[in-house]
Design a protein around this motif. Structure first.
Motif, PDB file in Angstrom:
ATOM      1  N   ILE A 206       0.827  -1.213   0.000  1.00  0.00           N
ATOM      2  CA  ILE A 206       0.000   0.000   0.000  1.00  0.00           C
ATOM      3  C   ILE A 206       0.857   1.256   0.000  1.00  0.00           C
ATOM      4  O   ILE A 206       0.609   2.208  -0.752  1.00  0.00           O
ATOM      5  N   LYS A 207       1.920   1.250   0.837  1.00  0.00           N
ATOM      6  CA  LYS A 207       2.765   2.443   0.958  1.00  0.00           C
ATOM      7  C   LYS A 207       3.752   2.566  -0.200  1.00  0.00           C
ATOM      8  O   LYS A 207       3.915   3.645  -0.783  1.00  0.00           O
ATOM      9  N   HIS A 208       4.414   1.469  -0.535  1.00  0.00           N
ATOM     10  CA  HIS A 208       5.435   1.515  -1.584  1.00  0.00           C
ATOM     11  C   HIS A 208       4.846   1.881  -2.942  1.00  0.00           C
ATOM     12  O   HIS A 208       5.462   2.628  -3.707  1.00  0.00           O
ATOM     13  N   HIS A 209       3.653   1.358  -3.221  1.00  0.00           N
ATOM     14  CA  HIS A 209       3.004   1.640  -4.513  1.00  0.00           C
ATOM     15  C   HIS A 209       2.056   2.833  -4.423  1.00  0.00           C
ATOM     16  O   HIS A 209       1.348   3.132  -5.390  1.00  0.00           O
ATOM     17  N   GLN A 210       2.035   3.492  -3.264  1.00  0.00           N
ATOM     18  CA  GLN A 210       1.234   4.700  -3.059  1.00  0.00           C
ATOM     19  C   GLN A 210      -0.220   4.494  -3.507  1.00  0.00           C
ATOM     20  O   GLN A 210      -0.782   5.284  -4.259  1.00  0.00           O
ATOM     21  N   MET A 211      -0.796   3.410  -3.020  1.00  0.00           N
ATOM     22  CA  MET A 211      -2.182   3.094  -3.366  1.00  0.00           C
ATOM     23  C   MET A 211      -3.133   4.051  -2.654  1.00  0.00           C
ATOM     24  O   MET A 211      -3.130   4.137  -1.433  1.00  0.00           O
ATOM     25  N   LYS A 212      -3.940   4.728  -3.403  1.00  0.00           N
ATOM     26  CA  LYS A 212      -4.869   5.702  -2.837  1.00  0.00           C
ATOM     27  C   LYS A 212      -6.234   5.092  -2.525  1.00  0.00           C
ATOM     28  O   LYS A 212      -6.968   5.590  -1.673  1.00  0.00           O
ATOM     29  N   GLN A 213      -6.583   4.011  -3.219  1.00  0.00           N
ATOM     30  CA  GLN A 213      -7.889   3.388  -3.038  1.00  0.00           C
ATOM     31  C   GLN A 213      -7.752   1.898  -3.306  1.00  0.00           C
ATOM     32  O   GLN A 213      -7.532   1.481  -4.439  1.00  0.00           O
ATOM     33  N   VAL A 214      -7.871   1.092  -2.252  1.00  0.00           N
ATOM     34  CA  VAL A 214      -7.665  -0.344  -2.405  1.00  0.00           C
ATOM     35  C   VAL A 214      -8.684  -1.110  -1.575  1.00  0.00           C
ATOM     36  O   VAL A 214      -8.943  -0.799  -0.415  1.00  0.00           O
ATOM     37  N   LEU A 215      -9.287  -2.123  -2.190  1.00  0.00           N
ATOM     38  CA  LEU A 215     -10.241  -3.001  -1.530  1.00  0.00           C
ATOM     39  C   LEU A 215      -9.512  -4.282  -1.151  1.00  0.00           C
ATOM     40  O   LEU A 215      -8.954  -4.968  -2.014  1.00  0.00           O
ATOM     41  N   VAL A 216      -9.492  -4.586   0.153  1.00  0.00           N
ATOM     42  CA  VAL A 216      -8.779  -5.759   0.660  1.00  0.00           C
ATOM     43  C   VAL A 216      -9.789  -6.792   1.150  1.00  0.00           C
ATOM     44  O   VAL A 216     -10.661  -6.488   1.967  1.00  0.00           O
ATOM     45  N   PHE A 217      -9.649  -8.023   0.661  1.00  0.00           N
ATOM     46  CA  PHE A 217     -10.570  -9.095   1.050  1.00  0.00           C
ATOM     47  C   PHE A 217      -9.942 -10.000   2.110  1.00  0.00           C
ATOM     48  O   PHE A 217      -8.778 -10.402   1.981  1.00  0.00           O
ATOM     49  N   VAL A 218     -10.738 -10.303   3.130  1.00  0.00           N
ATOM     50  CA  VAL A 218     -10.310 -11.224   4.181  1.00  0.00           C
ATOM     51  C   VAL A 218     -11.374 -12.307   4.360  1.00  0.00           C
ATOM     52  O   VAL A 218     -12.476 -12.208   3.811  1.00  0.00           O
ATOM     53  N   SER A 219     -11.043 -13.309   5.167  1.00  0.00           N
ATOM     54  CA  SER A 219     -11.909 -14.488   5.262  1.00  0.00           C
ATOM     55  C   SER A 219     -12.978 -14.410   6.341  1.00  0.00           C
ATOM     56  O   SER A 219     -13.928 -15.173   6.320  1.00  0.00           O
ATOM     57  N   ALA A 220     -12.835 -13.477   7.315  1.00  0.00           N
ATOM     58  CA  ALA A 220     -13.786 -13.459   8.425  1.00  0.00           C
ATOM     59  C   ALA A 220     -13.905 -12.057   9.012  1.00  0.00           C
ATOM     60  O   ALA A 220     -13.023 -11.210   8.830  1.00  0.00           O
ATOM     61  N   THR A 221     -15.001 -11.821   9.727  1.00  0.00           N
ATOM     62  CA  THR A 221     -15.262 -10.486  10.272  1.00  0.00           C
ATOM     63  C   THR A 221     -14.202 -10.063  11.278  1.00  0.00           C
ATOM     64  O   THR A 221     -13.769  -8.911  11.287  1.00  0.00           O
ATOM     65  N   LYS A 222     -13.778 -10.979  12.166  1.00  0.00           N
ATOM     66  CA  LYS A 222     -12.752 -10.627  13.153  1.00  0.00           C
ATOM     67  C   LYS A 222     -11.431 -10.279  12.471  1.00  0.00           C
ATOM     68  O   LYS A 222     -10.692  -9.408  12.929  1.00  0.00           O
ATOM     69  N   ARG A 223     -11.146 -10.975  11.386  1.00  0.00           N
ATOM     70  CA  ARG A 223      -9.927 -10.680  10.620  1.00  0.00           C
ATOM     71  C   ARG A 223      -9.997  -9.257  10.059  1.00  0.00           C
ATOM     72  O   ARG A 223      -8.993  -8.541  10.040  1.00  0.00           O
TER      73      ARG A 223
END
Length: 381
Positions: free
Chosen positions: A240-257
């Motif tokens: 995220i920081k190195h590529h200077q991502m301004k808008q990224v959707l991250v998928f995880v497997s569970a709500t607590k995650r």
């Protein structure tokens, strides 16, 4: 082929132009003329193929001369599996109808919020987009009547059936008039979907857009990174920081995650919010609004909550956790590379994930470039 050649009225052609839809997608080319003719349609197409506009445009076109006359007796009913998809579909109808010469009212209703405001807003509604449970609640309260529905749409029927809405759908179908147009859309044609289409549709036109026919995959750059499990969190922050991502959707497997990851990102100076079923509808709506407006860099979501996320020109999707199935993988990466915009889909693969990732590639007929990350210095991330 242009939208005008599909048979849409000049008003709808102008509406499409105002929404910056350049040319029809394959599913729109197949579906729009048939809906205009009043035919039943079974549409099989992947996420991101443009199927919502494929039915919304011709429904609005026909409604110009066939609006609801009796209050609370809706003419068009769209059933969807989740709150987010209800809002997204409603926005599509509202976006097109805003450019039309007559006023057509669309309302999205769903559970998890107070029913009273929805009951009041139902007055004068022509097009109702609803989740099954909340719709039955409104019917029981006599806030809406279904006896004059002329067009029924089941959107993402595969998800509705897999989430156990069969009984609610049977109750709703029993309330509808027998003579009506039925439009059924699904990403896949499995046994459950096939069974309901055989009982629901009358001599349907079948429009199936195979994945390789879709332009979506051509717009998405897919890449995977091999990461040791203990370096997974720092590597995400590095990306995220190195590529200077301004808008990224991250998928995880569970709500607590999701909640844990948001906390870790925030601790490291990355603005993030979570979107999952454990949050109230108000919190989910606010999280999505903050992300769309660019007020937070990262939206961390689970698969179910992500149904209906539609962010124009979303540049990055990251699979922090692998999806359970190849279908979910296709759905996830389909959040980017939409409406002719290019996008990047990144998957983080740990040693434990390697075998499952090979299966996903085999089932989706993809060969995804994979890079090692051992040489990347993650100190400070």
């Amino acid at each position: 082929m242009s939208f005008a050649q599909l048979g849409l009225s000049p008003a709808l052609v102008k509406a499409v132009a105002a929404q910056k839809f350049p040319t029809p997608t394959p599913v729109q080319e197949g579906v729009i003329p048939e809906v205009l003719k009043g035919r039943d349609v079974l549409g099989i197409a992947q996420t991101g193929s443009g199927k919502t506009a494929a039915y919304a445009l011709p429904i609005l076109d026909r409604m110009q001369t066939n609006r609801a006359f009796r209050n609370r007796y809706v003419k068009t009913l769209v059933l969807v599996p989740t709150r987010e998809l209800a809002l997204q579909v409603g926005e599509v109808f509202l976006g097109f109808s805003a450019h039309m010469p007559i006023s057509i009212k669309t309302l999205s209703v769903f559970g998890g919020v107070s029913i009273n405001p929805q009951m009041m807003k139902l007055q004068g509604t022509d097009i109702l987009v609803a989740t099954p449970g909340r719709l039955l609640d409104l019917v029981e309260q006599k806030a809406v009547h279904l006896s004059e529905v002329e067009t029924l749409v089941l959107d993402e029927a595969d998800k509705m059936l897999n989430l156990g809405f069969e009984e609610e759908m049977r109750q709703i179908l029993a309330l509808l008039p027998k003579k009506r147009q039925n439009l059924l859309f699904s990403a896949t044609l499995d046994n459950k979907v096939n069974a309901i289409q055989e009982t629901l549709l009358r001599e349907p036109v079948i429009i199936e857009i195979k994945e390789e026919e879709s332009t979506v995959s051509n717009l998405i750059t897919e890449i995977a990174y091999l990461v040791d499990t203990e370096r997974k969190g720092p590597f995400l922050r590095y990306l995220i920081k190195h590529h200077q991502m301004k808008q990224v959707l991250v998928f995880v497997s569970a709500t607590k995650r999701a909640d844990h990851l948001v906390t870790k990102l925030a601790t490291n100076g990355i603005k993030a919010v979570a979107l999952h079923s454990g949050k109230s509808q108000g919190a989910r709506t606010e999280a999505l609004a903050l992300f769309k407006k660019g007020k937070v860099q990262v939206l961390v979501a689970t698969d179910l909550a992500a149904r209906g996320i539609d962010v124009p020109e979303l540049p990055h999707v990251i699979n922090y956790d692998l999806p359970r199935s190849s279908k979910d993988y296709v759905h996830r990466i389909g959040r980017t590379g939409r409406a002719e915009a290019t996008g990047e889909a990144i998957t983080i693969v740990t040693p434990e994930d390697a075998h499952h990732f090979k299966i996903i590639q085999k089932q989706t007929k993809r060969t995804i470039t994979t890079q090692e990350t051992k040489e990347i210095d993650l100190k400070g991330f």
